[in-house]
Design a protein around this motif. Structure first.
Motif, PDB file in Angstrom:
ATOM      1  N   GLY A 194       0.712  -1.199   0.079  1.00  0.00           N
ATOM      2  CA  GLY A 194       0.074   0.006  -0.136  1.00  0.00           C
ATOM      3  C   GLY A 194       0.954   1.307  -0.043  1.00  0.00           C
ATOM      4  N   ALA A 195       0.042   2.362  -0.043  1.00  0.00           N
ATOM      5  CA  ALA A 195       0.941   3.590  -0.171  1.00  0.00           C
ATOM      6  C   ALA A 195       1.716   3.892   1.063  1.00  0.00           C
ATOM      7  N   GLY A 196       1.341   3.416   2.436  1.00  0.00           N
ATOM      8  CA  GLY A 196       2.062   3.664   3.564  1.00  0.00           C
ATOM      9  C   GLY A 196       3.287   3.479   3.463  1.00  0.00           C
ATOM     10  N   ALA A 197       4.007   2.512   2.577  1.00  0.00           N
ATOM     11  CA  ALA A 197       5.424   2.557   2.726  1.00  0.00           C
ATOM     12  C   ALA A 197       6.041   3.984   2.002  1.00  0.00           C
ATOM     13  N   LEU A 198       5.255   4.785   1.636  1.00  0.00           N
ATOM     14  CA  LEU A 198       6.025   6.093   1.164  1.00  0.00           C
ATOM     15  C   LEU A 198       6.075   6.951   2.268  1.00  0.00           C
ATOM     16  N   VAL A 199       5.274   6.562   3.569  1.00  0.00           N
ATOM     17  CA  VAL A 199       5.192   7.850   4.625  1.00  0.00           C
ATOM     18  C   VAL A 199       6.282   7.218   5.571  1.00  0.00           C
ATOM     19  N   ARG A 200       7.053   8.521   5.714  1.00  0.00           N
ATOM     20  CA  ARG A 200       8.199   8.389   6.634  1.00  0.00           C
ATOM     21  C   ARG A 200       7.473   8.233   7.967  1.00  0.00           C
ATOM     22  N   GLU A 201       8.030   7.428   9.027  1.00  0.00           N
ATOM     23  CA  GLU A 201       7.456   7.400  10.287  1.00  0.00           C
ATOM     24  C   GLU A 201       7.568   8.809  11.182  1.00  0.00           C
ATOM     25  N   ASP A 202       6.616   8.836  11.740  1.00  0.00           N
ATOM     26  CA  ASP A 202       6.521  10.321  12.548  1.00  0.00           C
ATOM     27  C   ASP A 202       7.641  10.240  13.423  1.00  0.00           C
ATOM     28  N   GLY A 203       8.316  11.447  13.637  1.00  0.00           N
ATOM     29  CA  GLY A 203       9.492  11.696  14.405  1.00  0.00           C
ATOM     30  C   GLY A 203      10.879  11.344  13.727  1.00  0.00           C
ATOM     31  N   ALA A 204      10.702  10.705  12.552  1.00  0.00           N
ATOM     32  CA  ALA A 204      12.227  10.230  11.930  1.00  0.00           C
ATOM     33  C   ALA A 204      12.434  11.231  10.821  1.00  0.00           C
ATOM     34  N   ASP A 205      11.765  12.695  10.946  1.00  0.00           N
ATOM     35  CA  ASP A 205      11.946  13.503   9.939  1.00  0.00           C
ATOM     36  C   ASP A 205      12.927  14.683  10.593  1.00  0.00           C
ATOM     37  N   MET A 206      13.819  15.194   9.774  1.00  0.00           N
ATOM     38  CA  MET A 206      14.550  16.475  10.343  1.00  0.00           C
ATOM     39  C   MET A 206      13.466  17.683  10.253  1.00  0.00           C
ATOM     40  N   PHE A 207      12.443  17.618   9.507  1.00  0.00           N
ATOM     41  CA  PHE A 207      11.652  18.805   9.226  1.00  0.00           C
ATOM     42  C   PHE A 207      10.219  18.453  10.117  1.00  0.00           C
ATOM     43  N   GLY A 208      10.225  17.750  11.012  1.00  0.00           N
ATOM     44  CA  GLY A 208       8.918  17.291  11.565  1.00  0.00           C
ATOM     45  C   GLY A 208       7.957  18.579  12.073  1.00  0.00           C
ATOM     46  N   LEU A 209       8.616  19.587  12.359  1.00  0.00           N
ATOM     47  CA  LEU A 209       7.840  20.877  12.824  1.00  0.00           C
ATOM     48  C   LEU A 209       8.500  22.000  11.861  1.00  0.00           C
ATOM     49  N   GLY A 210       7.375  23.120  11.761  1.00  0.00           N
ATOM     50  CA  GLY A 210       8.054  24.262  11.141  1.00  0.00           C
ATOM     51  C   GLY A 210       8.959  24.902  11.733  1.00  0.00           C
TER      52      GLY A 210
END
Lengths: 320, 320
Positions: A219-235
């Motif tokens: 499914g398309a979920g494999a394209l979603v980066r896990e929350d918290g694993a992103d350098m830009f998780g907040l403005g």
């Protein structure tokens, strides 16, 4: 190598309860488009939502809240949120174009499931094994404009993995993972345009991406980066407010600062949405508060002026 | 509506000084691909860089610095930077796949100009008016995998503007601006793949996007959001460090905090890149310093422990 995409026309208005596979097959038949084993079918989320009765009336902001798990950034009327589905989108992907005025349309409840249903119906009725994508339009940081992305998928490789593969020079292509489902979604947008009436496309030439019958894939979920694993998780602003508001100043022997800090964060953050309404004041109750107020002023690009007696700081939006 | 993309094979190794138009036309001729008025040609930045002699040897980190105007975020070995061209990319788009081991390859000096040269050569030699895109591969926040994007363009609408256009229900499509050049770049990736040997594609079916002869259009720069206009202009950690380090605490009557703040920011920021090396200590010289240290600890997800006498805080990465 070559690819071809065709967007059949003649698809009328989609209403709640309509069967998408029926509409797809009728549109393809009318335009002489044959679905083959390995064809990839794309469907806009808009018609999936319409068929599934995802129209709402009422308070659009409440609906955005309901669809969101958290806010990443907010400026003026724009909220960038992470949705239930893990999508990061303005206004939780809620749409009010191409719907009756006063209504809005939520994203499909479970777009992977919607894709599976269409895939299975096409197999049952025509005996062909297609991959199915549900697409939506999204903005992105750093670049103007929007592209279409995949928010649901069935029977399709959505991310090609080249880890462990080497190029012809022997260099490992370790981090290369083309998000092919998003590229296919963009391709469907190029073929169908934005003015409505062509919600389906049929893509041929990447039969290698379509999985075997019965295997619906990640499914398309494999394209979603896990929350918290992103350098830009907040403005950029929200990151500062969050850090100030959530850090526990008491740990460091400055308990008095903690409450003030929360107030400064809340007031300054709130004020950022009221730029046109002028300045706000924050009381300075100690050196920590004063320092934190300065930090916030910087994050928001506001000018800060201390009162002559040092007990208050006035924040003002920069003069344009 | 339909689109077609073809990626001719048989393009050999590209070397410094090679003429890209010659290679393109030879590859198309060999595969029986005819360039027509309104065809869109895509070229990977890799072969543009190779033809333009953008190979370098030496310190890759120095090269990243040279190509960057600023760092948005950094974690471990990964730096996300804004380049001279306004592109936001890991490692400034510097590439070491599909090049001789030990070498790396900078992005083209001026990819819009490179696109113009190919467009004009095709017109001069074949009398056909094509649009030309130079493409590169980029990651993006929030979603796994990479897509190809447009970094250079000639004679092409890169962003379709629907401002002022209404849909069939009369709703204004005010903020809809499909980044068609990026979608075309993604399409080219789908046709040519990642393993080399197919640096060109020819796309037909969107002749409406190709501008008149002599009009080279905006170039790919129209896809770049102005620096400072983005809600995600810094990583979540970097936003906090920047706000702490740059705010002027002296304004608020706490001059002693200012220097400490800089040290905390620098040390903690630096330490974030050295997670595997264990903990760092920050001296607590007053309530403002203590508070700021707590803010940083929160931003980095580090655990902070005050010493029994309250004069020092030890930061430790979270135990996995």
């Amino acid at each position: 190598m070559s690819l071809r995409v065709v967007a059949p026309g003649g698809v009328g208005e989609v209403a709640e309860g309509d069967d998408l596979a029926t509409l797809l097959l009728a549109a393809c038949d009318a335009d002489g488009i044959e679905l083959l084993d390995g064809s990839i079918v794309t469907i806009t989320s808009k018609v999936v939502s319409k068929a599934e009765g995802r129209h709402r009336v009422g308070d659009r902001l409440d609906a955005i809240d309901d669809e969101s798990v958290r806010v990443l950034a907010r400026r003026g009327p724009t909220s960038i949120v992470r949705t239930r589905l893990g999508l990061t989108m303005a206004a939780a992907g809620i749409d009010n174009s191409n719907v009756t005025a006063g209504q809005f349309l939520l994203l499909p409840e479970d777009p992977d499931r919607s894709a599976v249903v269409v895939r299975e119906e096409v197999l049952a009725r025509r005996g062909v094994n297609v991959g199915v994508l549900v697409t939506d339009t999204a903005g992105r940081p750093w670049r103007n404009g929007q592209t279409d992305i995949a928010i649901g998928a069935a029977g399709l490789v959505v991310l090609e993995e080249f880890a462990g593969v080497t190029d012809s020079y022997g260099n490992a292509l370790a981090v290369t993972a083309p998000a092919v489902a998003d590229e296919l979604a963009g391709l469907s947008e190029l073929a169908s345009g934005k003015l409505g009436g062509r919600p389906f496309t049929v893509i041929t030439g990447r039969e290698d991406l379509v999985l075997a019958r019965g295997d619906h894939g990640s499914g398309a979920g494999a394209l979603v980066r896990e929350d918290g694993a992103d350098m830009f998780g907040l403005g950029s602003r929200e990151a500062v407010v969050r850090a100030l508001a959530a850090s526990d100043a008491r740990l460091f022997g400055a308990p008095a600062a903690s409450g003030d800090m929360h107030i400064a964060a809340r007031d300054t953050f709130g004020a950022a949405e009221l730029t046109e309404h002028g300045s706000i004041n924050v009381a300075v109750t100690g050196p920590a508060t004063a320092t934190l107020a300065g930090v916030l002023a910087h994050a928001f690009g506001w000018e800060a002026h201390a009162s002559p007696d040092g007990t208050e700081v006035t924040f003002q939006p920069p003069t344009p």
